[in-house]
Design a protein around this motif. Sequence first.
Motif, PDB file in Angstrom:
ATOM      1  N   UNK B  17      27.929   5.122  15.456  1.00  0.00           N
ATOM      2  CA  UNK B  17      28.383   6.478  15.171  1.00  0.00           C
ATOM      3  C   UNK B  17      29.479   6.857  16.157  1.00  0.00           C
ATOM      4  N   UNK B  18      30.170   7.958  15.835  1.00  0.00           N
ATOM      5  CA  UNK B  18      31.215   8.426  16.744  1.00  0.00           C
ATOM      6  C   UNK B  18      30.651   8.799  18.121  1.00  0.00           C
ATOM      7  N   UNK B  19      29.514   9.542  18.188  1.00  0.00           N
ATOM      8  CA  UNK B  19      28.977   9.863  19.534  1.00  0.00           C
ATOM      9  C   UNK B  19      28.588   8.618  20.323  1.00  0.00           C
ATOM     10  N   UNK B  21      29.979   5.746  20.064  1.00  0.00           N
ATOM     11  CA  UNK B  21      31.229   5.101  20.473  1.00  0.00           C
ATOM     12  C   UNK B  21      31.793   5.775  21.722  1.00  0.00           C
ATOM     13  N   UNK B  22      31.771   7.111  21.722  1.00  0.00           N
ATOM     14  CA  UNK B  22      32.284   7.835  22.890  1.00  0.00           C
ATOM     15  C   UNK B  22      31.430   7.553  24.120  1.00  0.00           C
ATOM     16  N   UNK B  23      30.116   7.475  23.913  1.00  0.00           N
ATOM     17  CA  UNK B  23      29.228   7.217  25.051  1.00  0.00           C
ATOM     18  C   UNK B  23      29.458   5.807  25.598  1.00  0.00           C
ATOM     19  N   UNK B  24      29.639   4.842  24.683  1.00  0.00           N
ATOM     20  CA  UNK B  24      29.862   3.465  25.117  1.00  0.00           C
ATOM     21  C   UNK B  24      31.185   3.352  25.867  1.00  0.00           C
ATOM     22  N   UNK B  25      32.213   4.055  25.361  1.00  0.00           N
ATOM     23  CA  UNK B  25      33.509   4.059  26.045  1.00  0.00           C
ATOM     24  C   UNK B  25      33.378   4.666  27.441  1.00  0.00           C
ATOM     25  N   UNK B  26      32.646   5.782  27.526  1.00  0.00           N
ATOM     26  CA  UNK B  26      32.446   6.426  28.835  1.00  0.00           C
ATOM     27  C   UNK B  26      31.728   5.477  29.798  1.00  0.00           C
ATOM     28  N   UNK B  48      34.971   4.110  15.585  1.00  0.00           N
ATOM     29  CA  UNK B  48      33.631   3.496  15.627  1.00  0.00           C
ATOM     30  C   UNK B  48      33.607   2.238  16.487  1.00  0.00           C
ATOM     31  N   UNK B  49      34.682   1.962  17.189  1.00  0.00           N
ATOM     32  CA  UNK B  49      34.786   0.705  17.922  1.00  0.00           C
ATOM     33  C   UNK B  49      35.441   0.935  19.284  1.00  0.00           C
ATOM     34  N   UNK B  50      35.212  -0.026  20.181  1.00  0.00           N
ATOM     35  CA  UNK B  50      35.990  -0.095  21.420  1.00  0.00           C
ATOM     36  C   UNK B  50      36.483  -1.536  21.547  1.00  0.00           C
ATOM     37  N   UNK B  51      37.805  -1.688  21.733  1.00  0.00           N
ATOM     38  CA  UNK B  51      38.397  -3.008  21.911  1.00  0.00           C
ATOM     39  C   UNK B  51      38.579  -3.270  23.400  1.00  0.00           C
ATOM     40  N   UNK B  52      38.139  -4.455  23.838  1.00  0.00           N
ATOM     41  CA  UNK B  52      38.413  -4.896  25.212  1.00  0.00           C
ATOM     42  C   UNK B  52      39.346  -6.094  25.099  1.00  0.00           C
ATOM     43  N   UNK B  53      40.578  -5.960  25.625  1.00  0.00           N
ATOM     44  CA  UNK B  53      41.575  -7.026  25.475  1.00  0.00           C
ATOM     45  C   UNK B  53      42.015  -7.516  26.852  1.00  0.00           C
ATOM     46  N   UNK B  54      42.344  -8.806  26.922  1.00  0.00           N
ATOM     47  CA  UNK B  54      42.803  -9.385  28.182  1.00  0.00           C
ATOM     48  C   UNK B  54      41.652  -9.839  29.057  1.00  0.00           C
ATOM     49  N   UNK B 116      36.700  16.668  23.266  1.00  0.00           N
ATOM     50  CA  UNK B 116      36.825  15.497  24.138  1.00  0.00           C
ATOM     51  C   UNK B 116      37.759  14.517  23.453  1.00  0.00           C
ATOM     52  N   UNK B 117      38.670  13.922  24.220  1.00  0.00           N
ATOM     53  CA  UNK B 117      39.591  12.942  23.636  1.00  0.00           C
ATOM     54  C   UNK B 117      38.780  11.692  23.303  1.00  0.00           C
ATOM     55  N   UNK B 118      38.531  11.488  21.999  1.00  0.00           N
ATOM     56  CA  UNK B 118      37.743  10.322  21.584  1.00  0.00           C
ATOM     57  C   UNK B 118      38.609   9.069  21.641  1.00  0.00           C
ATOM     58  N   UNK B 119      39.840   9.201  21.176  1.00  0.00           N
ATOM     59  CA  UNK B 119      40.771   8.069  21.214  1.00  0.00           C
ATOM     60  C   UNK B 119      42.173   8.592  20.985  1.00  0.00           C
ATOM     61  N   UNK B 120      43.167   7.739  21.242  1.00  0.00           N
ATOM     62  CA  UNK B 120      44.570   8.101  21.055  1.00  0.00           C
ATOM     63  C   UNK B 120      45.176   7.168  20.022  1.00  0.00           C
ATOM     64  N   UNK B 121      46.352   7.509  19.547  1.00  0.00           N
ATOM     65  CA  UNK B 121      47.028   6.656  18.581  1.00  0.00           C
ATOM     66  C   UNK B 121      48.070   7.449  17.840  1.00  0.00           C
ATOM     67  N   UNK B 122      48.611   6.883  16.774  1.00  0.00           N
ATOM     68  CA  UNK B 122      49.609   7.524  15.937  1.00  0.00           C
ATOM     69  C   UNK B 122      50.957   7.541  16.637  1.00  0.00           C
ATOM     70  N   UNK B 123      51.108   8.285  17.707  1.00  0.00           N
ATOM     71  CA  UNK B 123      52.293   8.181  18.575  1.00  0.00           C
ATOM     72  C   UNK B 123      51.782   8.285  20.013  1.00  0.00           C
TER      73      UNK B 123
END
Lengths: 303, 214
Positions: B17-19, B21-26, B48-54, B116-123
């Motif tokens: 869920x979105x909550x 996802x936000x908790x996992x990101x935090x 609904x996701x968090x990407x870890x890259x690198x 709360x800023x859940x995620x960024x994107x678009x620009x």
Amino acid sequence: MRPVLPEALEVVRAGALTTVQDLGRPGHAHLGVPRSGALDPAAHRLANLLAGNTADAATLETTVDGTAVRALRDVTAAVTGAPCPVRIDGSPAAWGAPVRLPASAVLDVGGAVEGLRSYVAFGGGVAVRPVLGSRATDLLSGLGPAPLDAGQLLPLGVPGEPPDAVDAVPLPAPPAELVLPLVLGPRADLFTDAALRALPEAVYRVAAASNRIGMRTDGPPIGRPDGAELPSEGMVLGAVQVPPDGLPVLFLADHPVTGGYPVIGVVPADRLGAAAQAVPGTPVVFVPVHGRPGPGVPGPQPH
Amino acid sequence: MRVLPVGEHALLVELGSAPETEAFHAELLRRREAGDLPPVTEIVPAARTVLLDGLARPLELAGRLTTWTVEPSAVTGGPETEIAVRYDGPDLAEVARCWQVAPEDVPGIVGGLTFRVAFCGFVPGFGYLSGLPDRLRVPRRTTPRTAVPAGSVALADTYAGVYPRASPGGWQLIGTTDAVLWDQDRDPAALLAPGVRVRFTSEEPVAETAEEQT
């Protein structure tokens, strides 16, 4: 910050699309900022090496028809990437080797004989103002300097020690056929086994609509189950998205940081330079691999 | 939670869920701050996701991630910022109608919420601000605008957002702000990064002069 020599180059002929590129600005994807940077990093690094620069110095990335610049002071330059005729004030000069440009000389980087993108390094590096630690032009989000325009003046950094004698280094020619390993996932499970089995037999061609954001393809559509749309999720460099038309799109340096089409697999970064040099019409084959083995760990091999 | 390998150096963590996802990101940010996360170039939250890259050894981390227990209620704290809004947007009446309130009630409703800023994107610098309850969900415009001015404060679905620069957009515009969402010469360049909490305050329109108020 290192000193800058303002107005060191004058753009005489911009070319179809010539941008300033370096190693990009990774680390800001969470703010919506693409990584950007040279599409053929090996050619960018080699140009810098030949010009006596470190790999993070900014070069010019040309597209198809090269570019021409006038040196407003003595400078060392080097052209790599797509092979092309190089001329200094009309006289043939070396490609893939350091060349000396006296003040007021015009360096003409001709049209690509093979491949698409040549890289032009200058001693000290192109010294436009960095944005978020990078001078790269990002054509998706508009960060970094605009593509070059005729008459524009460009600053250079102060060159370091004169470059050691470096032999001209042969580069692999752009491939006649792109065979790209595809590390399956994260959304390969949305595709049928039959679609995945058919993939290595399918021949795509690089589409003319390809750009710095992605290499588009024409060919047999990959069958997608209905409802294969996802909430937007983070995208990596080299991701192969399958939009509703079933034609895979390979994400290059200016790719969006998130996307909603399923990613069937990821092409390892060290193969993307070849993809960025593939001219429209080049055959492309994606060879699925189920994760490449880590050091010392045996794993499945491409067949 | 599902952990999906992405290429050779990344993991995509899919949450329920979105909550969550936000908790996992935090939790990821907290552990990175505490030095309890291997080096990672990008942590990119989405809906609904968090990407870890690198990552040097993604599969090693994948095994650890599945042992974490993260409560959605864990999303507290984090930096907070206020954005002053003039409620002069062209879609204010439409949003009020959707909420079945008067347009002048919208500032109080929005101002009473913590986003709360859940995620960024678009620009660059555009944050998707979660915090609009389900009952206040608003549809996107049926026809997106070709040009939304910079500083437009907007709602869509259960998100709020502020346009960092003029761009096309399909969100409902409720107001404008003078806050600078993105300034590439500022450090940090983005006013809103994932995890930042946001409150919208109401900025009164400039008062008319006394003579006109007869």
